[in-house]
Scaffold this active site. Structure first.
Site, PDB file in Angstrom:
ATOM      1  N   VAL A  43      27.343  30.250  38.323  1.00  0.00           N
ATOM      2  CA  VAL A  43      27.133  28.921  37.754  1.00  0.00           C
ATOM      3  C   VAL A  43      28.010  28.697  36.520  1.00  0.00           C
ATOM      4  O   VAL A  43      28.304  27.561  36.150  1.00  0.00           O
ATOM      5  CB  VAL A  43      25.642  28.741  37.402  1.00  0.00           C
ATOM      6  CG1 VAL A  43      25.245  29.627  36.227  1.00  0.00           C
ATOM      7  CG2 VAL A  43      25.293  27.284  37.108  1.00  0.00           C
ATOM      8  N   LYS A  44      28.445  29.781  35.887  1.00  0.00           N
ATOM      9  CA  LYS A  44      29.182  29.679  34.627  1.00  0.00           C
ATOM     10  C   LYS A  44      30.569  29.073  34.803  1.00  0.00           C
ATOM     11  O   LYS A  44      31.183  28.647  33.816  1.00  0.00           O
ATOM     12  CB  LYS A  44      29.300  31.057  33.982  1.00  0.00           C
ATOM     13  CG  LYS A  44      27.964  31.714  33.641  1.00  0.00           C
ATOM     14  CD  LYS A  44      27.223  30.984  32.550  1.00  0.00           C
ATOM     15  CE  LYS A  44      26.007  31.767  32.091  1.00  0.00           C
ATOM     16  NZ  LYS A  44      25.297  31.129  30.981  1.00  0.00           N
TER      17      LYS A  44
END
Length: 453
Positions: A43-44
């Protein structure tokens, strides 16, 4: 032709996948937002692009500059992708509790990796917060990202992840459940969803050793709650600016063991190979099951890939060493099976006390059986040797037979663990196991404690 101009254009629009077996006891539709489909497998990636583009726009990051960040690995990977495409150098400062796979991956994509100790205060000059800031001040033409307090973090999820979830669920989402670390995901997604529907509940998953849950419930930052933990990517010993507690309806805490066990369960029961925080999220979801009704639509976010934990949660030896592996220990042989091939260290009656002390140091053991030509005739224990030394400084040159205690009890391989445990007393700290081949092995209190699940 349908193609992306570079890898950064493939970030986002990750799938929403229905969970089945692992959430069978939850009376609601549970959907996983699987962020491993991002090119950096987490997700980063989303906020890495946003933070860099915003820093470029306002001049904090200049052409040819060096990006510096403290990371648990995933943000570093996202930053590395952007740095490669845009021509920046990258220094990632990472704590030593993070998996080797994460460190190797960061190096593979061109990042310089600086490893710092985990068990220090955030203000300690050795902490990865402090080292990141110091490197930024020492490195010319550099920019310190500070994902914890950089509000572009949560803004990325407000602009991207939240709208994706809303659209994919056709606005029917009722609960969003996610692990909380920097706070960017839960705050950005939470703000967007609550603007669309204030009744949507936002739940954070915390870990033991972190301050989030108690602070949210009481407003007290309790330093007594801070201690080292194994779970990666969630929990903090600080209060990042990206965590907007007003958007969060509640937290639940998950143990290191449960997070690890459920990380493996997701792979085995849903065929989704994701990381440690996903395991924590699923266990947290199950802890919250009374909050969900049949018509609810619950979205849980899976942060990263299981490939970054192959040497940890997906490794039987690593799990076993920490007592996380669900094994049924019922007999003496179950306790020793993982080190049964190790030689039993002994000392003879006529050897000197100094010989026993040296063996204890060399092999890092606390108890040694004493033998003569007839077999086991006694035992020595580090506590007894210490007491003997206090009483007589010359004891090191005395023969073992002058200081030895009673021999350790001997049991068979099939002896029930309950019977073995009863043999441990104030006077006895070990038990020998007859391997039925002329050899013996030793069980200590430490081994018994390690077998407790």
């Amino acid at each position: 032709m349908d193609f992306s101009k570079n890898i950064l254009e493939t970030i986002g629009n990750t799938p929403l996948v229905k969970l089945n077996k692992i959430v069978a006891e939850i009376d609601a539709l549970v959907l996983a937002k699987v962020e491993t489909f991002n090119p950096g497998n987490s997700v980063k990636d989303r906020m890495a692009v946003k933070m860099i583009e915003d820093a470029e726009a306002d001049g904090r990051l200049k052409p040819g500059g060096t990006i510096i960040e403290g990371t648990s690995g995933n943000t570093g990977m996202g930053l590395a992708l952007v740095a490669i495409i845009k021509g920046y150098k990258l220094i990632c400062v990472i704590s030593d509790k993070q998996s080797k796979e994460k460190m190797d991956i960061l190096r593979a994509v061109g990042a310089k990796v600086v490893v710092c100790p985990t068990d220090v205060e955030p203000t300690d000059p050795r902490s990865y917060y402090s080292v990141s800031k110091r490197l930024a001040s020492e490195t010319p033409n550099s920019w310190y990202v500070n994902q914890y307090d950089n509000m572009s973090n949560s803004l990325a999820h407000y602009e991207q992840t939240g709208p994706e979830i809303w659209k994919q669920t056709d606005g029917k989402i009722t609960h969003f459940v996610v692990g909380v670390g920097t706070g960017g995901t839960i705050s950005g997604v939470g703000r967007y969803l609550k603007e669309k529907n204030p009744n949507i509940k936002i739940w954070g998953i915390d870990t033991y050793g972190s301050v989030f849950k108690k602070y949210h419930e009481t407003g007290i930052f309790d330093e007594n709650e801070i201690y080292s933990y194994i779970t990666e990517g969630i929990g903090e010993d600080i209060l990042p600016k990206n965590v907007d507690f007003s958007l969060i309806d509640g937290f639940t805490k998950v143990t290191d063991k449960d997070a690890a066990v459920y990380t493996r369960k997701i792979a085995l029961e849903e065929a989704i190979f994701v990381g440690n925080s996903a395991g924590a999220c699923i266990k947290g979801l199950l802890q919250l099951k009374e909050h969900f009704k049949p018509d609810d639509v619950v979205v849980v976010l899976f942060h990263d890939s299981g490939s970054r934990y192959v040497g940890k949660m997906f490794n039987d030896d690593w799990m076993r060493e920490r007592g996380f592996l669900e094994e049924n220990v019922t007999k003496a042989e179950d306790v020793i099976k993982d080190h049964i091939d190790k030689q039993l260290i002994v000392v003879r009656t006529e050897e000197l006390v100094s010989h026993a002390i040296e063996r204890m140091r060399k092999y890092k053991i606390s108890q040694i059986p004493v033998v003569d030509i007839n077999g086991f005739v006694g035992s020595v224990d580090e506590t007894d040797l210490f007491r003997s030394y206090v009483a007589d400084k010359n004891v090191a040159e005395k023969p073992i037979k002058d200081v030895m205690g009673k021999p350790f009890p001997i049991v068979k391989l099939g002896t029930p663990i309950e019977e073995v445990s009863k043999l441990f007393t104030k006077e006895n700290d070990a038990v020998l196991v007859d391997l039925e081949n002329g050899n013996h092995h030793i069980i200590t209190k430490y081994d018994i404690i390690g077998s407790i699940k």
